[in-house]
Write a protein that holds these residues in place. Structure first.
Motif, PDB file in Angstrom:
ATOM      1  N   PRO A   1      12.554   0.928 -26.983  1.00 32.61           N
ATOM      2  CA  PRO A   1      12.573   1.810 -28.148  1.00 32.61           C
ATOM      3  C   PRO A   1      13.609   1.336 -29.185  1.00 32.61           C
ATOM      4  CG  PRO A   1      13.621   2.885 -26.299  1.00 32.61           C
ATOM      5  CD  PRO A   1      13.064   1.587 -25.795  1.00 32.61           C
ATOM      6  N   ASP A   2      13.336   1.626 -30.427  1.00 33.63           N
ATOM      7  CA  ASP A   2      14.229   1.229 -31.516  1.00 33.63           C
ATOM      8  C   ASP A   2      15.359   2.235 -31.608  1.00 33.63           C
ATOM      9  OD1 ASP A   2      15.297  -0.003 -33.667  1.00 33.63           O
ATOM     10  OD2 ASP A   2      13.800   0.733 -35.119  1.00 33.63           O
ATOM     11  N   THR A   3      16.601   1.732 -31.590  1.00 30.68           N
ATOM     12  CA  THR A   3      17.755   2.617 -31.649  1.00 30.68           C
ATOM     13  C   THR A   3      18.246   2.813 -33.081  1.00 30.68           C
ATOM     14  OG1 THR A   3      19.233   0.758 -31.307  1.00 30.68           O
ATOM     15  CG2 THR A   3      18.527   1.988 -29.353  1.00 30.68           C
ATOM     16  N   GLY A   4      17.609   2.178 -34.010  1.00 28.69           N
ATOM     17  CA  GLY A   4      17.995   2.358 -35.400  1.00 28.69           C
ATOM     18  C   GLY A   4      18.767   1.156 -35.936  1.00 28.69           C
ATOM     19  N   ASN A   5      19.727   0.642 -35.151  1.00 31.04           N
ATOM     20  CA  ASN A   5      20.492  -0.514 -35.607  1.00 31.04           C
ATOM     21  C   ASN A   5      20.616  -1.541 -34.491  1.00 31.04           C
ATOM     22  OD1 ASN A   5      22.301   0.697 -33.908  1.00 31.04           O
ATOM     23  ND2 ASN A   5      23.968   0.814 -35.392  1.00 31.04           N
ATOM     24  N   GLY A   6      19.598  -1.639 -33.685  1.00 32.49           N
ATOM     25  CA  GLY A   6      19.628  -2.504 -32.515  1.00 32.49           C
ATOM     26  C   GLY A   6      19.962  -3.942 -32.833  1.00 32.49           C
ATOM     27  N   GLY A   7      19.326  -4.599 -33.813  1.00 35.73           N
ATOM     28  CA  GLY A   7      19.577  -6.002 -34.097  1.00 35.73           C
ATOM     29  C   GLY A   7      20.445  -6.218 -35.319  1.00 35.73           C
ATOM     30  N   LEU A   8      20.884  -5.157 -35.953  1.00 37.86           N
ATOM     31  CA  LEU A   8      21.635  -5.291 -37.194  1.00 37.86           C
ATOM     32  C   LEU A   8      23.045  -5.814 -36.970  1.00 37.86           C
ATOM     33  CD1 LEU A   8      20.573  -2.146 -39.224  1.00 37.86           C
ATOM     34  CD2 LEU A   8      19.820  -4.505 -39.496  1.00 37.86           C
ATOM     35  N   GLU A   9      23.683  -5.477 -35.869  1.00 35.26           N
ATOM     36  CA  GLU A   9      25.049  -5.944 -35.639  1.00 35.26           C
ATOM     37  C   GLU A   9      25.091  -7.460 -35.512  1.00 35.26           C
ATOM     38  OE1 GLU A   9      26.869  -3.917 -32.426  1.00 35.26           O
ATOM     39  OE2 GLU A   9      26.589  -1.956 -33.336  1.00 35.26           O
ATOM     40  N   GLY A  10      24.164  -8.026 -34.752  1.00 37.13           N
ATOM     41  CA  GLY A  10      24.102  -9.476 -34.621  1.00 37.13           C
ATOM     42  C   GLY A  10      23.716 -10.148 -35.927  1.00 37.13           C
ATOM     43  N   ARG A  11      22.829  -9.513 -36.651  1.00 35.90           N
ATOM     44  CA  ARG A  11      22.399 -10.063 -37.938  1.00 35.90           C
ATOM     45  C   ARG A  11      23.528 -10.015 -38.970  1.00 35.90           C
ATOM     46  NH1 ARG A  11      16.648  -7.112 -38.782  1.00 35.90           N
ATOM     47  NH2 ARG A  11      15.590  -8.025 -37.004  1.00 35.90           N
ATOM     48  N   SER A  12      24.278  -8.921 -38.992  1.00 36.91           N
ATOM     49  CA  SER A  12      25.337  -8.795 -39.994  1.00 36.91           C
ATOM     50  C   SER A  12      26.455  -9.801 -39.739  1.00 36.91           C
ATOM     51  CB  SER A  12      25.889  -7.373 -40.032  1.00 36.91           C
ATOM     52  OG  SER A  12      26.536  -7.075 -38.806  1.00 36.91           O
ATOM     53  N   GLU A  13      26.726 -10.108 -38.465  1.00 40.51           N
ATOM     54  CA  GLU A  13      27.748 -11.115 -38.169  1.00 40.51           C
ATOM     55  C   GLU A  13      27.298 -12.492 -38.653  1.00 40.51           C
ATOM     56  OE1 GLU A  13      28.765 -10.971 -34.069  1.00 40.51           O
ATOM     57  OE2 GLU A  13      29.390  -8.873 -34.185  1.00 40.51           O
ATOM     58  N   SER A  14      26.052 -12.835 -38.375  1.00 39.72           N
ATOM     59  CA  SER A  14      25.580 -14.137 -38.830  1.00 39.72           C
ATOM     60  C   SER A  14      25.449 -14.164 -40.357  1.00 39.72           C
ATOM     61  CB  SER A  14      24.250 -14.491 -38.176  1.00 39.72           C
ATOM     62  OG  SER A  14      23.227 -13.635 -38.645  1.00 39.72           O
TER      63      SER A  14
ATOM     64  N   GLU B   1      27.373 -12.498 -42.443  1.00 36.62           N
ATOM     65  CA  GLU B   1      28.736 -12.611 -42.970  1.00 36.62           C
ATOM     66  C   GLU B   1      29.248 -14.045 -42.847  1.00 36.62           C
ATOM     67  OE1 GLU B   1      32.122 -11.493 -44.861  1.00 36.62           O
ATOM     68  OE2 GLU B   1      30.323 -10.293 -44.572  1.00 36.62           O
ATOM     69  N   ALA B   2      28.948 -14.699 -41.755  1.00 39.87           N
ATOM     70  CA  ALA B   2      29.381 -16.086 -41.579  1.00 39.87           C
ATOM     71  C   ALA B   2      28.676 -16.995 -42.575  1.00 39.87           C
ATOM     72  CB  ALA B   2      29.096 -16.549 -40.148  1.00 39.87           C
ATOM     73  N   ARG B   3      27.399 -16.768 -42.785  1.00 38.48           N
ATOM     74  CA  ARG B   3      26.663 -17.583 -43.758  1.00 38.48           C
ATOM     75  C   ARG B   3      27.158 -17.338 -45.172  1.00 38.48           C
ATOM     76  NH1 ARG B   3      20.614 -16.520 -41.801  1.00 38.48           N
ATOM     77  NH2 ARG B   3      20.604 -15.644 -43.875  1.00 38.48           N
TER      78      ARG B   3
ATOM     79  N   SER C   1      32.481 -20.859 -49.628  1.00 39.11           N
ATOM     80  CA  SER C   1      33.358 -22.036 -49.581  1.00 39.11           C
ATOM     81  C   SER C   1      32.672 -23.267 -50.176  1.00 39.11           C
ATOM     82  CB  SER C   1      33.802 -22.321 -48.143  1.00 39.11           C
ATOM     83  OG  SER C   1      32.683 -22.666 -47.345  1.00 39.11           O
ATOM     84  N   GLU C   2      31.374 -23.417 -49.966  1.00 43.33           N
ATOM     85  CA  GLU C   2      30.654 -24.541 -50.565  1.00 43.33           C
ATOM     86  C   GLU C   2      30.578 -24.418 -52.088  1.00 43.33           C
ATOM     87  OE1 GLU C   2      26.823 -24.972 -48.766  1.00 43.33           O
ATOM     88  OE2 GLU C   2      27.649 -25.392 -46.782  1.00 43.33           O
ATOM     89  N   LEU C   3      30.373 -23.198 -52.571  1.00 39.16           N
ATOM     90  CA  LEU C   3      30.332 -22.991 -54.018  1.00 39.16           C
ATOM     91  C   LEU C   3      31.687 -23.270 -54.651  1.00 39.16           C
ATOM     92  CD1 LEU C   3      28.118 -19.799 -54.395  1.00 39.16           C
ATOM     93  CD2 LEU C   3      27.580 -22.116 -55.113  1.00 39.16           C
ATOM     94  N   LEU C   4      32.760 -22.847 -54.000  1.00 40.05           N
ATOM     95  CA  LEU C   4      34.089 -23.136 -54.541  1.00 40.05           C
ATOM     96  C   LEU C   4      34.358 -24.635 -54.569  1.00 40.05           C
ATOM     97  CD1 LEU C   4      36.342 -20.354 -53.004  1.00 40.05           C
ATOM     98  CD2 LEU C   4      35.815 -20.738 -55.403  1.00 40.05           C
ATOM     99  N   ALA C   5      33.905 -25.344 -53.549  1.00 38.23           N
ATOM    100  CA  ALA C   5      34.119 -26.793 -53.516  1.00 38.23           C
ATOM    101  C   ALA C   5      33.339 -27.482 -54.640  1.00 38.23           C
ATOM    102  CB  ALA C   5      33.695 -27.354 -52.165  1.00 38.23           C
ATOM    103  N   ARG C   6      32.154 -26.993 -54.941  1.00 34.80           N
ATOM    104  CA  ARG C   6      31.352 -27.608 -56.015  1.00 34.80           C
ATOM    105  C   ARG C   6      31.850 -27.241 -57.401  1.00 34.80           C
ATOM    106  NH1 ARG C   6      25.052 -28.090 -54.483  1.00 34.80           N
ATOM    107  NH2 ARG C   6      25.342 -29.001 -52.434  1.00 34.80           N
ATOM    108  N   ARG C   7      32.440 -26.065 -57.542  1.00 33.68           N
ATOM    109  CA  ARG C   7      32.888 -25.603 -58.853  1.00 33.68           C
ATOM    110  C   ARG C   7      34.239 -26.182 -59.262  1.00 33.68           C
ATOM    111  NH1 ARG C   7      31.439 -19.245 -58.486  1.00 33.68           N
ATOM    112  NH2 ARG C   7      29.192 -19.479 -58.658  1.00 33.68           N
TER     113      ARG C   7
END
Length: 134
Positions: free
Chosen positions: A13-26, A28-30, A36-42
């Motif tokens: 069953p769907d708990t409402g935010n079952g996969g969101l915690e893992g998705r939000s961490e990835s 945020e990392a992305r 950092s890549e944009l700052l290096a190019r700018r």
């Protein structure tokens, strides 16, 4: 089509935010990696900012336009004085205005480097010897 959102397992069953915690961490990392890549190019080289380059371009435009206008004005002034003292109106003004125009164009071309100016000894101002070519 009976699949529910969540972990991807249709029996869970769907708990409402079952996969969101893992998705939000990835996510945020992305996002941090992208920042950092944009700052290096700018990053601009020290000493070369956009303000300095636009100021140099404006200074060059003022220099070239003033050289052209000066040639035309000097030609017109010489033509006017010649007409005034020799009584050849309007021919002196016409001839010297055209000569002033040509001198202004030549000054602009010399300033931009399109035409190399040379001294009477055969050496150009850039150091190239036009008389020593084999």
């Amino acid at each position: 089509m009976d699949e529910k959102r969540g972990s991807g397992d249709p029996d869970t069953p769907d708990t409402g935010n079952g996969g969101l915690e893992g998705r939000s961490e990835s996510l945020e990392a992305r996002r941090q990696r992208l920042d950092s890549e944009l700052l290096a190019r700018r990053k601009v080289e020290p000493g070369k900012s956009s303000g300095q380059s636009s100021a140099k371009g404006f200074a060059l435009a003022v220099k070239l336009s003033s050289e052209f206008i000066a040639g035309v004005v000097v030609g017109a002034l010489i033509g006017y004085l010649m007409d005034r003292f020799a009584g050849t109106a309007p021919w002196g003004m016409i001839v010297f205005l055209l000569l002033g125009f040509c001198a202004g164009v030549l000054n602009v071309l010399r300033s931009t480097g399109a035409v190399a100016s040379s001294d009477p000894s055969g050496h150009s101002r850039t150091g190239d010897r036009s008389g020593d070519r084999k």
